[in-house]
Design a protein around this motif. Structure first.
Motif, PDB file in Angstrom:
ATOM      1  N   THR A 162       0.855  -1.184   0.000  1.00 18.92           N
ATOM      2  CA  THR A 162       0.000   0.000   0.000  1.00 18.92           C
ATOM      3  C   THR A 162       0.891   1.235   0.000  1.00 18.92           C
ATOM      4  N   LEU A 163       0.795   2.022  -1.035  1.00 17.76           N
ATOM      5  CA  LEU A 163       1.684   3.170  -1.195  1.00 17.76           C
ATOM      6  C   LEU A 163       0.884   4.428  -1.489  1.00 17.76           C
ATOM      7  N   GLU A 164       1.529   5.576  -1.260  1.00 18.93           N
ATOM      8  CA  GLU A 164       0.892   6.842  -1.594  1.00 18.93           C
ATOM      9  C   GLU A 164       0.797   6.998  -3.112  1.00 18.93           C
ATOM     10  N   THR A 165      -0.068   7.889  -3.542  1.00 14.75           N
ATOM     11  CA  THR A 165      -0.359   8.049  -4.968  1.00 14.75           C
ATOM     12  C   THR A 165       0.878   8.372  -5.784  1.00 14.75           C
ATOM     13  N   VAL A 166       1.726   9.265  -5.271  1.00  9.66           N
ATOM     14  CA  VAL A 166       2.909   9.664  -6.035  1.00  9.66           C
ATOM     15  C   VAL A 166       3.858   8.485  -6.220  1.00  9.66           C
ATOM     16  N   ALA A 167       4.016   7.672  -5.205  1.00  7.44           N
ATOM     17  CA  ALA A 167       4.869   6.489  -5.320  1.00  7.44           C
ATOM     18  C   ALA A 167       4.258   5.480  -6.287  1.00  7.44           C
ATOM     19  N   ARG A 168       2.959   5.296  -6.203  1.00  2.00           N
ATOM     20  CA  ARG A 168       2.274   4.375  -7.099  1.00  2.00           C
ATOM     21  C   ARG A 168       2.431   4.808  -8.555  1.00  2.00           C
ATOM     22  N   ASP A 169       2.368   6.105  -8.804  1.00  5.14           N
ATOM     23  CA  ASP A 169       2.520   6.618 -10.170  1.00  5.14           C
ATOM     24  C   ASP A 169       3.886   6.265 -10.748  1.00  5.14           C
ATOM     25  N   TRP A 170       4.954   6.432  -9.953  1.00  4.14           N
ATOM     26  CA  TRP A 170       6.295   6.127 -10.458  1.00  4.14           C
ATOM     27  C   TRP A 170       6.481   4.635 -10.703  1.00  4.14           C
ATOM     28  N   LEU A 171       5.873   3.807  -9.887  1.00  7.47           N
ATOM     29  CA  LEU A 171       5.946   2.366 -10.107  1.00  7.47           C
ATOM     30  C   LEU A 171       5.207   1.966 -11.378  1.00  7.47           C
ATOM     31  N   GLU A 172       4.043   2.552 -11.586  1.00  8.67           N
ATOM     32  CA  GLU A 172       3.242   2.195 -12.760  1.00  8.67           C
ATOM     33  C   GLU A 172       3.882   2.652 -14.057  1.00  8.67           C
ATOM     34  N   HIS A 173       4.695   3.708 -13.987  1.00  5.17           N
ATOM     35  CA  HIS A 173       5.365   4.197 -15.189  1.00  5.17           C
ATOM     36  C   HIS A 173       6.610   3.385 -15.544  1.00  5.17           C
ATOM     37  N   ARG A 174       6.947   2.422 -14.692  1.00  5.57           N
ATOM     38  CA  ARG A 174       8.100   1.570 -14.978  1.00  5.57           C
ATOM     39  C   ARG A 174       7.806   0.163 -14.485  1.00  5.57           C
ATOM     40  N   ALA A 175       7.280  -0.642 -15.393  1.00  5.34           N
ATOM     41  CA  ALA A 175       6.912  -2.006 -15.035  1.00  5.34           C
ATOM     42  C   ALA A 175       8.134  -2.762 -14.533  1.00  5.34           C
ATOM     43  N   SER A 176       7.892  -3.793 -13.748  1.00  6.81           N
ATOM     44  CA  SER A 176       9.002  -4.559 -13.155  1.00  6.81           C
ATOM     45  C   SER A 176       9.890  -5.180 -14.228  1.00  6.81           C
ATOM     46  N   THR A 177       9.331  -5.446 -15.413  1.00  7.83           N
ATOM     47  CA  THR A 177      10.130  -6.005 -16.508  1.00  7.83           C
ATOM     48  C   THR A 177      11.122  -5.000 -17.075  1.00  7.83           C
ATOM     49  N   LYS A 178      10.949  -3.708 -16.741  1.00 12.10           N
ATOM     50  CA  LYS A 178      11.853  -2.673 -17.224  1.00 12.10           C
ATOM     51  C   LYS A 178      12.774  -2.157 -16.116  1.00 12.10           C
ATOM     52  N   ARG A 179      12.936  -2.955 -15.085  1.00 14.09           N
ATOM     53  CA  ARG A 179      13.803  -2.563 -13.969  1.00 14.09           C
ATOM     54  C   ARG A 179      15.099  -3.367 -13.964  1.00 14.09           C
ATOM     55  N   ASN A 180      15.527  -3.766 -15.159  1.00 11.58           N
ATOM     56  CA  ASN A 180      16.774  -4.535 -15.274  1.00 11.58           C
ATOM     57  C   ASN A 180      17.883  -3.752 -15.951  1.00 11.58           C
ATOM     58  N   VAL A 181      17.603  -2.533 -16.353  1.00 11.86           N
ATOM     59  CA  VAL A 181      18.585  -1.576 -16.868  1.00 11.86           C
ATOM     60  C   VAL A 181      18.032  -0.190 -16.576  1.00 11.86           C
ATOM     61  N   PRO A 182      18.863   0.858 -16.610  1.00 11.41           N
ATOM     62  CA  PRO A 182      18.330   2.205 -16.435  1.00 11.41           C
ATOM     63  C   PRO A 182      17.233   2.508 -17.452  1.00 11.41           C
ATOM     64  N   TYR A 183      16.308   3.334 -17.082  1.00 12.66           N
ATOM     65  CA  TYR A 183      15.116   3.574 -17.898  1.00 12.66           C
ATOM     66  C   TYR A 183      15.450   4.123 -19.274  1.00 12.66           C
ATOM     67  N   TYR A 184      16.484   4.961 -19.370  1.00 16.00           N
ATOM     68  CA  TYR A 184      16.862   5.572 -20.654  1.00 16.00           C
ATOM     69  C   TYR A 184      18.088   4.895 -21.263  1.00 16.00           C
ATOM     70  N   TRP A 185      18.292   3.639 -20.914  1.00 17.43           N
ATOM     71  CA  TRP A 185      19.483   2.915 -21.330  1.00 17.43           C
ATOM     72  C   TRP A 185      19.600   2.812 -22.847  1.00 17.43           C
ATOM     73  N   HIS A 186      18.494   2.836 -23.541  1.00 22.34           N
ATOM     74  CA  HIS A 186      18.513   2.648 -24.983  1.00 22.34           C
ATOM     75  C   HIS A 186      18.286   3.948 -25.758  1.00 22.34           C
ATOM     76  N   ASN A 187      18.248   5.063 -25.066  1.00 15.60           N
ATOM     77  CA  ASN A 187      18.148   6.357 -25.745  1.00 15.60           C
ATOM     78  C   ASN A 187      19.531   6.724 -26.277  1.00 15.60           C
ATOM     79  N   ILE A 188      19.615   7.013 -27.573  1.00 13.43           N
ATOM     80  CA  ILE A 188      20.915   7.149 -28.223  1.00 13.43           C
ATOM     81  C   ILE A 188      21.761   8.262 -27.627  1.00 13.43           C
ATOM     82  N   GLU A 189      21.172   9.358 -27.185  1.00  6.85           N
ATOM     83  CA  GLU A 189      21.952  10.452 -26.606  1.00  6.85           C
ATOM     84  C   GLU A 189      22.149  10.280 -25.108  1.00  6.85           C
ATOM     85  N   LEU A 190      21.079   9.937 -24.405  1.00  5.84           N
ATOM     86  CA  LEU A 190      21.184   9.819 -22.950  1.00  5.84           C
ATOM     87  C   LEU A 190      22.037   8.631 -22.532  1.00  5.84           C
ATOM     88  N   SER A 191      22.265   7.682 -23.455  1.00  8.89           N
ATOM     89  CA  SER A 191      23.105   6.525 -23.122  1.00  8.89           C
ATOM     90  C   SER A 191      24.516   6.651 -23.671  1.00  8.89           C
TER      91      SER A 191
END
Length: 881
Positions: A693-722
Motif C-alpha cells: 500500500t503506497l501513496e499516490t505519487v509512489a504508485r505513479d512512479w511504479l506504474e510508469h516503470r513495469a518490473s520487466t523494465k527494472r533490469n537496466v536504467p530507464y533511458y538505457w537505450h536512448n541514443i543520446e542519454l546513453s
C-alpha cells in the motif's frame, strides 16, 4: 463532400482473428481455423466453406456445384499467390529466403481525397494530422483531411488510389484480395466480395491487338496465367449479384497516352454499368501522367496516399521485427524479446538522422531500410549504402519487379549513365537552391541540355527531353513539385546525388572536394551533403585515404564558424568508421574534438555535440575512475554560509557516474544479484514493492516503470542519454545504492572502516563549494560557459540534453570534482524530511535554471523517481552507523 455508402450486403457468419492474424470462422456449419494457417490443405479447406457461404443466398445461372468449386479454387489461388510479401526487386538478398506473411506486416494506409499540387506531396507539409483522422468514423470526409484508405473504399463504389512509387498502392490491392479470399471481409468493413485483381498494362496490351471488353480480358488474363477455372462466368455471376470487387493496378504502367486514355474510358464505362448493383472498384496509379486522363463518374472518387507518420512507422517496424524473429525462432519468449530489441534499434536508426527519417515515410523505402539493417549495415552511419541501394532500386530492380503481371512496366534505365546525369544535376540544384530542392522547369531543361552537350551528345535538346521523361515516368526520382517547378521526390535524394557528384568531381584527388566543402562549412543546407560526400569516398568508392585527407583538412584549416569544421569532421569519421578513413585521421580528429568540447569560446550546443561524438568514437577522460580527496574540517555551508564540520576525510568521484561505468554493473549481473540490493531495493527490483500500500505519487512512479523494465536504467537505450561519457540517468535511488554496493566489492584499496556509498548531504556540498562557501563551484557569479543548465544557452532554452562529464573545465570545484553544478541532479544518501519519505538531491540539471545549480540549493525526490536529469556520484567515506 457528402459521404456515400454502398448498398448493404447479405453476409452470414462472424469472424474474428487469433493473435497471430489467423482467421477463426464460426457459424453456418463452417470450419474453425486456428494456429499457423500456412498449411495449404487448411487454407483450401477453408475456401470450400467460404465458396459455399458466398453463393448460398444467391440464385446463379451456373450449376451451384461447379460455381462453388470454381470459387473455392480461385480463392485458394489468391491465398497462395499473395500470402507472403514479395521482396523481389529490392536489391537485398538473404542466405535464407524470407517468407513473411503479408497480413503480419501490413500497416493501414491513409490518404487525402485530393491530388497534390505537383506530381507528389510537398515534403515540408504535415501530411497527416492524426487526431482528426483517428476520430473519423461515420462523419463526412472533407477535402484534404487524411482518412484511412479502407474507410474511403467503404464509403464509395469506386476509388482511384494515387501515390508515389513505393507508397503501397499494389500492396493495398493484394491486402484486400487476401482478406476477402480468407473470408475476412467483415474485418475490413466490406462484407463478402469476390476480389478480381489484375494489371491494367495487360489490358492495354490486349487492346492494342483487338477491341476487347474488360470482363472478357479478365477471363483471358487468368487463363493465360494457368488458372483453369471459369473465371469469366464466375465474375459475371458476382457482378450480377453486386458482390464483385475489381482491383485494377498500375494505370501509370500504360505508357502511351492515347492508350492510357482508352483504358481509363473502358474502365469507367465498366464501372458505371456495374456499380449500381453494389459492386466496388479500386484503380491505382502514380500521380505522374494521371491528370492527362483524369476521369469523372458518379460515386467515383480519387485520393492520394500520404506519407507514413510516427505511429505508422512504429507499427511497421513492430510488425517487421516480430515477423522476422517468429520465422527464425518461432512464437517463443526469446523471439519476442529479440524482436523488441530489434524494434528499438531499428527505430533508433530511423530517428537519428533527418534524411533517413524522411525516406522512412513510404513502405518501399522503409522495407529496404529494414532489410539492410538486417544485413548488418550500420545505420544511420553507413547511410550512403542505404541511399545507394534506394537509387538502384528506383532506377532498376524494383521497376522490373513491382508489376502484378511480373512483367517490366516500362523500359529499363541505364543506372550508371542515369546517375552520371542526375548527380551533377543534383549538385547544381543544391548550389542554386540549397535546402529548398526546387528549380524552374526552364532552368532544369537548360541545365540538362548543358550536361548532355558536355558529354558530346549530338542532340542535347532531344536527349534532355527524353531523360526528363524517363526519370519522371520510369523511376519517379525527379518530379514536377508544383506549377513550373521541378525537384527530387525527396530532398534526401538531392543531397545524396549531390554528394556523389562531388566525390566523382575529385577523381581521386581530395583538393577540389576540400575546396568546395570548405566554402560551405557552417551552412546547415550543406552539412548532410558534406557528410555524404566523405562517406561516399570512404565507403562506396573505397578511397579511405582521400576521405581521410578531407577530414584532416577540415580540422587543420578550420574553415567557417568556430568549432563547426572540427565537429563536421568528427561526424564524418563517426559515419565512416571503421574502414572509411585511416586510423591516423581518426586520431587527428579526436585530438581536435577535445579542445573544441572544452573551449568556452565555442557555442555551447557545439561543445555538447563534440562531447557526444567523442563518446561514440571511443574517447574517455583519462581520470574517469579517479576520486578527489577531501580532508576533515570545517566549511561554509548553506545559504547563510554557516560553519559546518566534516569529521573525517573522504574521497568523492571526480565525475558523476557515466553510462560506461554503470555498464560494468549491468554486464556483471548487478541487476540479478540480490547481494547488492537493500531489502526495499530488491522489492522494487522484483516488483514486490508494487504489492504494498503506497501513496499516490509512489504508485505513479511504479506504474510508469513495469518490473520487466527494472533490469537496466530507464533511458538505457536512448541514443543520446546513453552516450558512454555522459552521466547515467533514468535510475532510482535504489539502483544508485546497488551500484555503490557492487563497486565497493571491486575497489581493493578501501581504508578500514570506510565503504563506497552515496555522499551525505554535507559531504556533497563540501566537495562542490570548497571551504569558502562560494555560490558555484567556480565562484559567486553564474558563468554559462562553466555548466550545463537551462540558462547556459544564449537563447535561454538549454542545450537539449546531458553533456559529456569532461565538457566544462571552468566549472571544476576547488576539490577537483567536475559537473557539480548542472548536467544532472545527483542522489545523496541523506533524507530530506523526518518522516524519511524524500531523499536529498543536489546540483541542478540541464533542464533547471541557474538558481537550482547553486551549491547551497537543496532539492528532494522520492526514492522511486527516475527522471532523465537525475544521476549520482559516489564517495569512499566512513560507513554509516
Amino acid at each position: 463532400m457528402v459521404e456515400k455508402k454502398s448498398p448493404p450486403k447479405k453476409t452470414t457468419g462472424k469472424s474474428s482473428s487469433t493473435s497471430g492474424g489467423e482467421s477463426l470462422r464460426v457459424g453456418d456449419q463452417s470450419i474453425a481455423i486456428k494456429g499457423d494457417a500456412t498449411d495449404s490443405t487448411i487454407i483450401h479447406g477453408q475456401t470450400i466453406v467460404l465458396a459455399d457461404r458466398f453463393w448460398r443466398d444467391l440464385q446463379p445461372d451456373l450449376p451451384a456445384p461447379a460455381l462453388k468449386e470454381a470459387t473455392a479454387a480461385y480463392l485458394a489461388y489468391l491465398s497462395d499467390r499473395h500470402y507472403y510479401l514479395s521482396l523481389k526487386g529490392m536489391g537485398v538478398s538473404d542466405r535464407v529466403p524470407l517468407k513473411l506473411r503479408l497480413l503480419d506486416l501490413y500497416v493501414p494506409l491513409k490518404a487525402r481525397m485530393e491530388l497534390p499540387e505537383g506530381e507528389t506531396w510537398k515534403r515540408d507539409l504535415s501530411l497527416a494530422g492524426r487526431d482528426l483522422a483517428n476520430d473519423i468514423q461515420d462523419e463526412a470526409l472533407h477535402l484534404g483531411e487524411p482518412a484511412p484508405l479502407l474507410q474511403i473504399l467503404q464509403n464509395y463504389s469506386g476509388v482511384i488510389v494515387l501515390g508515389d512509387p513505393g507508397a503501397g498502392k499494389t500492396t493495398f490491392l493484394k491486402y484486400l484480395a487476401l482478406r476477402l479470399a480468407r473470408g475476412e471481409g467483415e474485418r475490413i468493413g466490406l462484407g463478402d466480395f469476390l476480389p478480381i485483381i489484375l494489371p491494367l498494362a495487360g489490358f492495354a496490351n490486349a487492346l492494342q491487338t483487338r477491341d476487347i471488353p474488360l470482363d472478357d480480358f479478365i477471363e483471358e488474363y487468368f487463363a493465360g496465367i494457368g488458372a483453369s477455372m471459369p473465371i469469366g462466368q464466375m465474375l459475371n455471376e458476382a457482378l450480377k449479384a453486386g458482390r464483385a470487387l475489381i482491383l485494377l493496378d498500375g494505370l501509370d504502367e500504360v505508357r502511351d497516352l492515347n492508350m492510357r486514355n482508352t483504358v481509363i474510358e473502358r474502365v469507367v464505362d465498366f464501372f458505371a454499368f456495374h456499380r449500381r448493383q453494389g459492386n466496388k472498384f479500386v484503380l491505382t496509379s502514380r500521380v505522374v501522367g494521371y491528370r492527362a486522363v483524369r476521369p469523372s463518374a458518379e460515386d467515383l472518387v480519387e485520393c492520394t496516399i500520404v506519407d507514413f507518420e510516427e505511429d505508422e512507422i512504429e507499427e511497421f517496424v513492430g510488425h517487421w521485427t516480430t515477423a522476422l524473429e517468429r520465422q527464425a525462432q518461432g512464437n517463443t519468449a526469446v523471439a519476442r524479446a529479440d524482436a523488441e530489441t530489434d524494434r528499438r534499434e531499428l527505430l533508433d536508426s530511423i530517428h537519428q538522422n533527418p534524411g533517413v527519417r524522411q525516406l522512412a515515410s513510404t513502405p518501399l523505402l522503409l522495407t529496404i531500410l529494414a532489410l539492410m539493417k538486417r544485413q548488418g549495415v550500420s545505420l544511420p552511419e553507413r547511410r550512403v549504402q542505404l541511399y545507394d541501394q534506394y537509387v538502384t532500386t528506383l532506377l532498376s530492380t524494383w521497376n522490373r519487379a513491382r508489376s502484378i503481371s511480373g512483367r517490366a512496366p516500362g523500359r529499363d534505365l541505364d543506372e550508371i549513365q542515369t546517375v552520371r546525369i542526375l548527380a551533377p544535376l543534383a549538385l547544381w540544384m543544391h548550389e542554386v537552391s540549397p535546402g529548398v530542392g526546387l528549380v524552374g522547369s526552364e532552368e532544369m531543361r537548360r541545365k540538362l541540355e548543358e550536361l548532355f552537350a558536355d558529354r558530346g551528345d549530338v542532340s542535347p535538346h532531344q536527349a534532355a527531353r527524353q531523360f526528363l521523361m524517363d526519370v519522371r515516368e520510369h523511376a519517379a526520382l525527379l518530379l514536377e513539385r508544383g506549377p513550373g517547378a521541378y525537384g527530387f521526390i525527396h530532398l534526401t535524394f538531392e543531397e545524396y546525388l549531390a554528394a556523389v557528384a562531388l566525390a566523382l568531381k575529385g577523381q581521386g584527388d581530395a583538393r577540389p572536394i576540400i575546396e568546395t566543402l570548405a566554402a560551405h562549412v557552417g551552412e546547415q543546407a550543406w552539412r548532410e551533403v558534406a557528410l555524404l560526400t566523405i562517406g561516399y569516398l570512404g565507403i562506396r568508392q573505397q578511397l579511405p585515404k582521400v576521405s581521410g585527407e578531407v577530414v584532416e583538412a577540415l580540422v587543420n584549416n578550420k574553415p567557417g564558424p568556430a568549432g563547426e569544421a572540427v565537429i563536421l569532421a568528427g561526424d564524418a569519421v563517426l559515419d565512416t568508421w571503421p574502414g572509411g578513413v585511416p586510423l591516423r585521421s581518426r586520431e587527428r580528429v579526436i585530438s581536435e574534438l577535445v579542445p573544441t568540447m572544452q573551449d568556452p569560446a565555442i557555442r555551447p550546443e557545439l561543445r555538447r555535440h563534440a562531447g557526444l561524438v567523442l563518446g561514440r568514437l571511443g574517447w574517455r577522460p583519462g581520470d574517469l575512475d579517479r576520486f578527489a580527496e577531501l580532508p576533515a574540517g570545517e566549511f561554509q555551508a548553506g545559504v547563510k554560509r554557516e560553519a559546518q564540520e566534516v569529521p573525517q576525510m573522504y574521497w568523492i568521484g571526480k565525475y558523476p557516474v557515466t553510462n560506461i561505468q554503470f555498464a560494468r554493473f549491468v554486464q556483471e549481473g548487478g541487476y540479478q544479484s540480490r547481494e547488492y540490493w537493500s531489502e526495499d531495493g530488491w522489492a522494487w527490483r522484483t516488483g514486490k514493492l508494487d504489492e504494498r500500500t503506497l501513496e499516490t505519487v509512489a504508485r505513479d512512479w511504479l506504474e510508469h516503470r513495469a518490473s520487466t523494465k527494472r533490469n537496466v536504467p530507464y533511458y538505457w537505450h536512448n541514443i543520446e542519454l546513453s552516450n558512454p561519457i555522459v552521466p547515467v540517468v533514468g535510475i532510482c535511488w535504489f539502483e544508485a545504492e546497488a551500484y555503490c554496493n557492487w563497486l565497493g566489492k571491486k575497489i581493493v584499496a578501501v581504508p578500514e572502516g570506510y565503504t563506497v556509498r552515496l555522499p551525505h548531504d554535507n559531504e556533497w556540498e563540501r566537495a562542490a563549494r570548497g571551504t569558502d562557501g562560494r555560490e558555484y563551484p567556480w565562484g559567486d557569479t553564474f558563468d554559462k560557459a562553466a555548466a550545463n543548465t537551462w540558462d547556459s544557452d544564449s537563447t535561454g532554452s538549454g542545450l537539449g540534453g546531458t553533456t559529456a562529464v569532461s565538457t566544462f573545465p571552468h566549472g571544476v570545484s576547488p576539490a577537483g570534482a567536475w559537473d557539480m553544478s548542472g548536467n544532472v541532479w545527483e542522489w545523496t544518501g541523506s533524507w530530506y524530511d523526518e518522516d524519511q519519505k524524500y531523499r536529498i538531491v543536489r546540483g541542478g540539471s540541464w533542464i533547471g535554471y541557474q538558481w537550482f545549480a547553486r551549491t547551497s540549493f537543496c532539492n528532494w525526490s522520492i526514492p522511486l523517481m527516475f527522471n532523465d536529469d537525475l544521476g549520482f556520484r559516489v564517495v569512499i567515506a566512513p560507513r554509516d552507523t
